[in-house]
Write a protein that holds these residues in place. Structure first.
Motif, PDB file in Angstrom:
ATOM      1  N   ILE A 104     -18.837  10.351 -33.805  1.00 52.61           N
ATOM      2  CA  ILE A 104     -20.231   9.997 -33.047  1.00 52.61           C
ATOM      3  C   ILE A 104     -19.885   9.589 -31.641  1.00 52.61           C
ATOM      4  N   MET A 105     -19.008   8.692 -31.189  1.00 51.34           N
ATOM      5  CA  MET A 105     -18.743   8.456 -29.775  1.00 51.34           C
ATOM      6  C   MET A 105     -18.430   9.801 -28.783  1.00 51.34           C
ATOM      7  N   SER A 106     -17.765  10.690 -29.480  1.00 48.01           N
ATOM      8  CA  SER A 106     -17.537  12.244 -28.872  1.00 48.01           C
ATOM      9  C   SER A 106     -18.818  12.729 -28.688  1.00 48.01           C
ATOM     10  N   ASN A 107     -19.641  12.891 -29.748  1.00 41.28           N
ATOM     11  CA  ASN A 107     -20.846  13.466 -29.620  1.00 41.28           C
ATOM     12  C   ASN A 107     -21.801  13.074 -28.662  1.00 41.28           C
ATOM     13  N   PHE A 108     -21.827  11.859 -28.701  1.00 38.00           N
ATOM     14  CA  PHE A 108     -23.082  11.190 -27.604  1.00 38.00           C
ATOM     15  C   PHE A 108     -22.164  10.822 -26.281  1.00 38.00           C
ATOM     16  N   ALA A 109     -20.940  11.372 -25.960  1.00 35.79           N
ATOM     17  CA  ALA A 109     -20.213  11.269 -24.666  1.00 35.79           C
ATOM     18  C   ALA A 109     -20.332   9.767 -24.264  1.00 35.79           C
ATOM     19  N   VAL A 110     -20.078   8.768 -25.130  1.00 34.50           N
ATOM     20  CA  VAL A 110     -19.962   7.262 -24.837  1.00 34.50           C
ATOM     21  C   VAL A 110     -18.858   6.926 -23.856  1.00 34.50           C
ATOM     22  N   PRO A 111     -18.935   6.571 -22.670  1.00 36.31           N
ATOM     23  CA  PRO A 111     -17.764   6.100 -21.956  1.00 36.31           C
ATOM     24  C   PRO A 111     -17.151   5.032 -22.654  1.00 36.31           C
ATOM     25  N   LYS A 112     -15.667   5.249 -22.400  1.00 36.33           N
ATOM     26  CA  LYS A 112     -14.717   4.466 -23.013  1.00 36.33           C
ATOM     27  C   LYS A 112     -14.872   2.882 -22.787  1.00 36.33           C
ATOM     28  N   GLN A 113     -15.347   2.446 -21.590  1.00 35.96           N
ATOM     29  CA  GLN A 113     -15.455   1.153 -21.432  1.00 35.96           C
ATOM     30  C   GLN A 113     -16.568   0.592 -22.236  1.00 35.96           C
ATOM     31  N   VAL A 114     -17.420   1.366 -22.763  1.00 36.94           N
ATOM     32  CA  VAL A 114     -18.515   0.634 -23.425  1.00 36.94           C
ATOM     33  C   VAL A 114     -18.545   0.961 -24.846  1.00 36.94           C
ATOM     34  N   GLN A 115     -17.464   1.697 -25.368  1.00 35.46           N
ATOM     35  CA  GLN A 115     -17.417   1.912 -26.623  1.00 35.46           C
ATOM     36  C   GLN A 115     -17.476   0.919 -27.613  1.00 35.46           C
ATOM     37  N   LYS A 116     -16.735  -0.094 -27.412  1.00 36.06           N
ATOM     38  CA  LYS A 116     -16.518  -1.106 -28.179  1.00 36.06           C
ATOM     39  C   LYS A 116     -18.116  -1.969 -28.461  1.00 36.06           C
ATOM     40  N   TYR A 117     -18.585  -2.108 -27.245  1.00 36.56           N
ATOM     41  CA  TYR A 117     -19.980  -2.599 -27.452  1.00 36.56           C
ATOM     42  C   TYR A 117     -20.916  -1.883 -28.211  1.00 36.56           C
ATOM     43  N   VAL A 118     -20.853  -0.590 -28.032  1.00 36.71           N
ATOM     44  CA  VAL A 118     -21.822   0.490 -28.841  1.00 36.71           C
ATOM     45  C   VAL A 118     -21.472   0.657 -30.205  1.00 36.71           C
ATOM     46  N   LEU A 119     -19.943   0.205 -30.437  1.00 41.01           N
ATOM     47  CA  LEU A 119     -19.706   0.192 -32.057  1.00 41.01           C
ATOM     48  C   LEU A 119     -20.240  -0.852 -32.511  1.00 41.01           C
ATOM     49  N   SER A 120     -20.066  -2.016 -31.784  1.00 40.26           N
ATOM     50  CA  SER A 120     -20.607  -3.565 -32.316  1.00 40.26           C
ATOM     51  C   SER A 120     -22.017  -3.411 -32.810  1.00 40.26           C
ATOM     52  N   VAL A 121     -22.739  -2.863 -31.792  1.00 43.35           N
ATOM     53  CA  VAL A 121     -24.180  -2.686 -32.013  1.00 43.35           C
ATOM     54  C   VAL A 121     -24.469  -1.831 -33.244  1.00 43.35           C
ATOM     55  N   GLY A 122     -23.707  -0.789 -33.303  1.00 39.41           N
ATOM     56  CA  GLY A 122     -23.946   0.504 -34.456  1.00 39.41           C
ATOM     57  C   GLY A 122     -23.725  -0.287 -35.932  1.00 39.41           C
ATOM     58  N   SER A 166      -8.909  -0.477 -46.794  1.00 34.89           N
ATOM     59  CA  SER A 166      -8.310   0.793 -46.764  1.00 34.89           C
ATOM     60  C   SER A 166      -9.430   1.994 -46.586  1.00 34.89           C
ATOM     61  N   LEU A 167     -10.655   1.819 -47.256  1.00 32.12           N
ATOM     62  CA  LEU A 167     -11.527   2.711 -47.157  1.00 32.12           C
ATOM     63  C   LEU A 167     -12.275   2.697 -45.798  1.00 32.12           C
ATOM     64  N   SER A 168     -12.099   1.761 -44.982  1.00 28.34           N
ATOM     65  CA  SER A 168     -12.593   1.615 -43.519  1.00 28.34           C
ATOM     66  C   SER A 168     -12.028   2.460 -42.685  1.00 28.34           C
ATOM     67  N   ILE A 169     -10.833   3.013 -43.045  1.00 26.81           N
ATOM     68  CA  ILE A 169      -9.981   4.088 -42.223  1.00 26.81           C
ATOM     69  C   ILE A 169     -10.925   5.219 -42.033  1.00 26.81           C
ATOM     70  N   ASP A 170     -11.872   5.693 -43.061  1.00 27.85           N
ATOM     71  CA  ASP A 170     -12.180   7.004 -42.985  1.00 27.85           C
ATOM     72  C   ASP A 170     -13.417   6.899 -41.853  1.00 27.85           C
ATOM     73  N   ASN A 171     -13.850   5.374 -41.722  1.00 27.54           N
ATOM     74  CA  ASN A 171     -14.938   5.238 -40.733  1.00 27.54           C
ATOM     75  C   ASN A 171     -14.475   5.561 -39.501  1.00 27.54           C
ATOM     76  N   LEU A 172     -13.176   5.464 -39.252  1.00 33.84           N
ATOM     77  CA  LEU A 172     -12.610   5.359 -37.534  1.00 33.84           C
ATOM     78  C   LEU A 172     -13.090   6.802 -37.272  1.00 33.84           C
ATOM     79  N   PHE A 173     -12.882   7.977 -38.159  1.00 36.06           N
ATOM     80  CA  PHE A 173     -12.954   9.091 -38.027  1.00 36.06           C
ATOM     81  C   PHE A 173     -14.357   9.442 -37.513  1.00 36.06           C
ATOM     82  N   VAL A 174     -15.355   8.761 -38.569  1.00 41.43           N
ATOM     83  CA  VAL A 174     -16.935   8.963 -38.106  1.00 41.43           C
ATOM     84  C   VAL A 174     -17.108   8.406 -36.825  1.00 41.43           C
ATOM     85  N   PHE A 175     -16.660   7.350 -36.471  1.00 44.55           N
ATOM     86  CA  PHE A 175     -16.914   6.686 -35.130  1.00 44.55           C
ATOM     87  C   PHE A 175     -16.422   7.482 -34.031  1.00 44.55           C
ATOM     88  N   VAL A 176     -15.275   8.153 -34.255  1.00 41.72           N
ATOM     89  CA  VAL A 176     -14.712   9.009 -32.947  1.00 41.72           C
ATOM     90  C   VAL A 176     -15.586  10.093 -32.945  1.00 41.72           C
TER      91      VAL A 176
END
Length: 191
Positions: free
Chosen positions: A90-108, A78-88
């Protein structure tokens, strides 16, 4: 209270390592925008695995450790839900293309796990040796919470992260993505 057998603990770490390796190096190596169906299947798989693992704990160690596991798992989930907002963010600030977001997220997440482990070990050692450090950590958490609640005079303009700004002084960093590559070469220069 029953102790879990050593074999159960070893198997647990091996299975966790396999999940991580498959997620990062097999599933994560297919750059694509995941469908809703794929996301639901992924979530369902890990929820079922957690429920099965709790059942195994119940079988090998008894009800108390299993209930503690389920309680901790539900709390973390339940606490990990707030991480979703942080990920969003980060992904938007670094303009990560959608097709590599899962990989970038996994590495992060992998990097975060390593650093979290290091910081927990260092923090535990400091607190054990110097009790007053515990109050320092507490004061830092209170300061951070107050800063988050009050907000501040933040403008909407993007400012580069201080770590990235300092890293640019030490190593070459590109603003463009080259697929899933963490390192790339442009005009003969490594970035």
């Amino acid at each position: 209270m029953a102790e879990t057998p050593l074999a159960f603990e070893i198997i647990t770490f091996v299975v966790l390592a396999l999940f991580f390796i498959v997620d990062l190096f097999v599933i994560g190596r297919r750059p694509h925008v995941p469908s809703t169906k794929e996301c639901v299947q992924h979530i369902a798989f890990f929820v079922v695995m957690a429920l099965i693992f709790g059942g195994c704990i119940w079988f090998f160690a008894g009800s108390k450790p299993a209930i503690e596991f389920y309680s901790g798992w539900l709390t973390e989930y339940s606490l990990s839900i707030d991480n979703l907002f942080v990920f969003v963010i980060i992904m938007s600030n670094f303009a990560v293309p959608k097709q590599v977001q899962k990989y970038v997220l996994s590495v992060g997440i992998a990097i975060a796990l390593v650093f979290r482990g290091i910081f927990i070990l260092i923090g535990a050692a400091l607190i054990t040796r110097f009790t007053w450090v515990f109050f320092l950590f507490g004061a830092f958490l209170i300061y951070t919470a107050v800063k988050l609640v009050l907000g501040g005079d933040e403008d909407e303009e993007y400012h580069e992260n201080g770590i990235i700004r300092n890293l640019r002084k030490i190593i070459k960093i590109t603003d463009d993505y080259d697929g899933e590559k963490l390192r790339t070469t442009k005009n003969g220069v490594r970035y």
